[in-house]
Design a protein around this motif. Sequence first.
Motif, PDB file in Angstrom:
ATOM      1  N   ASN A 149     -22.789  47.315 -27.736  1.00  0.00           N
ATOM      2  CA  ASN A 149     -22.947  48.464 -28.622  1.00  0.00           C
ATOM      3  C   ASN A 149     -23.360  48.047 -30.027  1.00  0.00           C
ATOM      4  N   LYS A 150     -22.868  46.896 -30.448  1.00  0.00           N
ATOM      5  CA  LYS A 150     -23.098  46.440 -31.816  1.00  0.00           C
ATOM      6  C   LYS A 150     -22.906  44.927 -31.869  1.00  0.00           C
ATOM      7  N   THR A 151     -23.792  44.244 -32.576  1.00  0.00           N
ATOM      8  CA  THR A 151     -23.664  42.799 -32.702  1.00  0.00           C
ATOM      9  C   THR A 151     -22.441  42.432 -33.539  1.00  0.00           C
ATOM     10  N   GLY A 152     -21.686  41.459 -33.053  1.00  0.00           N
ATOM     11  CA  GLY A 152     -20.509  41.010 -33.795  1.00  0.00           C
ATOM     12  C   GLY A 152     -19.799  39.901 -33.058  1.00  0.00           C
ATOM     13  N   VAL A 153     -18.702  39.437 -33.610  1.00  0.00           N
ATOM     14  CA  VAL A 153     -17.923  38.361 -32.998  1.00  0.00           C
ATOM     15  C   VAL A 153     -16.433  38.646 -33.134  1.00  0.00           C
ATOM     16  N   VAL A 154     -15.655  37.990 -32.280  1.00  0.00           N
ATOM     17  CA  VAL A 154     -14.207  37.920 -32.455  1.00  0.00           C
ATOM     18  C   VAL A 154     -13.808  36.459 -32.307  1.00  0.00           C
ATOM     19  N   VAL A 155     -12.797  36.063 -33.029  1.00  0.00           N
ATOM     20  CA  VAL A 155     -12.368  34.672 -33.042  1.00  0.00           C
ATOM     21  C   VAL A 155     -10.927  34.586 -32.563  1.00  0.00           C
ATOM     22  N   HIS A 156     -10.683  33.791 -31.520  1.00  0.00           N
ATOM     23  CA  HIS A 156      -9.334  33.545 -31.032  1.00  0.00           C
ATOM     24  C   HIS A 156      -8.945  32.103 -31.332  1.00  0.00           C
ATOM     25  N   HIS A 157      -7.747  31.965 -31.840  1.00  0.00           N
ATOM     26  CA  HIS A 157      -7.239  30.666 -32.269  1.00  0.00           C
ATOM     27  C   HIS A 157      -6.186  30.180 -31.271  1.00  0.00           C
ATOM     28  N   PHE A 158      -6.437  29.013 -30.695  1.00  0.00           N
ATOM     29  CA  PHE A 158      -5.529  28.433 -29.697  1.00  0.00           C
ATOM     30  C   PHE A 158      -4.976  27.111 -30.227  1.00  0.00           C
ATOM     31  N   ASP A 206      -7.018  34.450 -43.242  1.00  0.00           N
ATOM     32  CA  ASP A 206      -7.854  34.055 -44.371  1.00  0.00           C
ATOM     33  C   ASP A 206      -8.275  32.595 -44.265  1.00  0.00           C
ATOM     34  N   ASP A 207      -7.379  31.747 -43.727  1.00  0.00           N
ATOM     35  CA  ASP A 207      -7.742  30.342 -43.519  1.00  0.00           C
ATOM     36  C   ASP A 207      -8.952  30.240 -42.596  1.00  0.00           C
ATOM     37  N   ILE A 208      -8.915  31.001 -41.506  1.00  0.00           N
ATOM     38  CA  ILE A 208     -10.016  30.982 -40.537  1.00  0.00           C
ATOM     39  C   ILE A 208     -11.294  31.519 -41.166  1.00  0.00           C
ATOM     40  N   ILE A 209     -11.189  32.633 -41.869  1.00  0.00           N
ATOM     41  CA  ILE A 209     -12.364  33.256 -42.476  1.00  0.00           C
ATOM     42  C   ILE A 209     -13.027  32.314 -43.477  1.00  0.00           C
ATOM     43  N   LYS A 210     -12.234  31.675 -44.311  1.00  0.00           N
ATOM     44  CA  LYS A 210     -12.802  30.766 -45.310  1.00  0.00           C
ATOM     45  C   LYS A 210     -13.497  29.585 -44.651  1.00  0.00           C
ATOM     46  N   LEU A 211     -12.895  29.076 -43.579  1.00  0.00           N
ATOM     47  CA  LEU A 211     -13.509  27.955 -42.873  1.00  0.00           C
ATOM     48  C   LEU A 211     -14.827  28.357 -42.231  1.00  0.00           C
ATOM     49  N   LEU A 212     -14.836  29.494 -41.531  1.00  0.00           N
ATOM     50  CA  LEU A 212     -16.042  29.915 -40.814  1.00  0.00           C
ATOM     51  C   LEU A 212     -17.132  30.420 -41.758  1.00  0.00           C
ATOM     52  N   ASN A 213     -16.754  30.914 -42.923  1.00  0.00           N
ATOM     53  CA  ASN A 213     -17.737  31.386 -43.897  1.00  0.00           C
ATOM     54  C   ASN A 213     -18.267  30.268 -44.778  1.00  0.00           C
ATOM     55  N   GLY A 214     -17.760  29.045 -44.561  1.00  0.00           N
ATOM     56  CA  GLY A 214     -18.240  27.920 -45.350  1.00  0.00           C
ATOM     57  C   GLY A 214     -17.676  27.854 -46.747  1.00  0.00           C
ATOM     58  N   GLU A 215     -16.583  28.595 -46.999  1.00  0.00           N
ATOM     59  CA  GLU A 215     -15.985  28.574 -48.330  1.00  0.00           C
ATOM     60  C   GLU A 215     -15.161  27.314 -48.570  1.00  0.00           C
ATOM     61  N   THR A 271     -20.413  38.880 -41.392  1.00  0.00           N
ATOM     62  CA  THR A 271     -19.252  39.012 -42.260  1.00  0.00           C
ATOM     63  C   THR A 271     -18.007  39.141 -41.401  1.00  0.00           C
ATOM     64  N   LEU A 272     -17.125  38.173 -41.496  1.00  0.00           N
ATOM     65  CA  LEU A 272     -15.884  38.216 -40.744  1.00  0.00           C
ATOM     66  C   LEU A 272     -14.815  38.983 -41.502  1.00  0.00           C
ATOM     67  N   THR A 273     -14.013  39.742 -40.765  1.00  0.00           N
ATOM     68  CA  THR A 273     -12.892  40.449 -41.351  1.00  0.00           C
ATOM     69  C   THR A 273     -11.628  40.083 -40.581  1.00  0.00           C
ATOM     70  N   ASN A 274     -10.476  40.493 -41.093  1.00  0.00           N
ATOM     71  CA  ASN A 274      -9.209  40.207 -40.418  1.00  0.00           C
ATOM     72  C   ASN A 274      -9.162  40.817 -39.023  1.00  0.00           C
TER      73      ASN A 274
END
Length: 376
Positions: free
Chosen positions: A72-81, A133-142, A3-6
Amino acid sequence: MLTLTNNDITLQQSASDKTTAIKAIAKQLTDNGLVAEQYVTGMLNREKQNSTFLGNGIAIPHGTTDTRDLVNKTGVVVHHFPEGVNWGDGNVAYVAIGIAAKSDEHLGILKQLTKVLSADDVEGKLKQAKTKDDIIKLLNGEVQFEADFNPALIHLNFPATDMIQMSAVAGGLLKNSGSVESQFVAELVTKEVTHLGNGLWLVSGDQGVKRSAMSILTTSEACEYKGLPVKAVIAIAACNDSHRTLLNTISQLVFEQQQTKIFTSTAAELVALFSGSVQQVSVDGDNVATFKIQNAHGLHARPSAMLVATVKKYKSAIKVSNIDGENKFVDAKSLMKVIGLGVKHGNSLQFTAEGPDAKEALVGIGEAIASGLSEG
């Protein structure tokens, strides 16, 4: 499910090279409490071993297996270039997804991400993204890039005797999949159907559509409509342009007078027909081989890259399927497709090869897998 968040996303970044970009991503992983500060060393070492560039402007920098104790915990961060970062070998990354994973649960993350990111035009939309939100929708397949079509949307040899029944059942398949609401089915049974020739008919609608999708229904009964035979009905629900590729395939079948393929094929063959993938292969020749993956953490990015590098040495067209997963064949020369199989320790991969060096290719692939794909 990831689950991606801002908080996971940083927009409008710039970096002079991939090392600078990776350090910035590692800092974000640390600031978010996902990894220890020393994890950056593992990320840089991992990049030296093999590039984490996936293709389509996307990179997935992450640590080595011996730095997992720093997670410490599984997760991701997304950087936009938006201006891109040189990721080596002429590759430019516009989105970098930093991954922190304690064990093979990251394969699920990779599978989810690669399924989304391998779709057409994702790269362009990610480059142009303006908000988190644009990034989240794209990566979540929305954001839908391909219309839904799978075996659940196919019903073969249904005992229908009239067109209204055929349209209603085809619409019901779409409703049961969650693609449309009852309003769509009601519209479908009142719509005029189009005869595509040789017993194939097409009906479509746009009322109550939540996701573009297609269903196929064939009948086992003698059925006619306006004095013409009815063998199969294709129903299309459209709320965007993602159904265009399906229509193109249908048009090609009509042009080639191959409509009978729709009502003489199995469900798997129909999915393959409209996806362009290989689903059915011969198992009694030398062009098929199955190998079990013994890598402790499955096919994460590094062994996947080594496997793809091995496959690319051969001229033959090579497909691979995870028998213990979705059992769908993909191009074995595509890193994104291979990672997207979500292969875990103990899973079996089936390879098919067609070409001048097919037998040699399968032998070489087997040797590479047996050697551990650079992991021993």
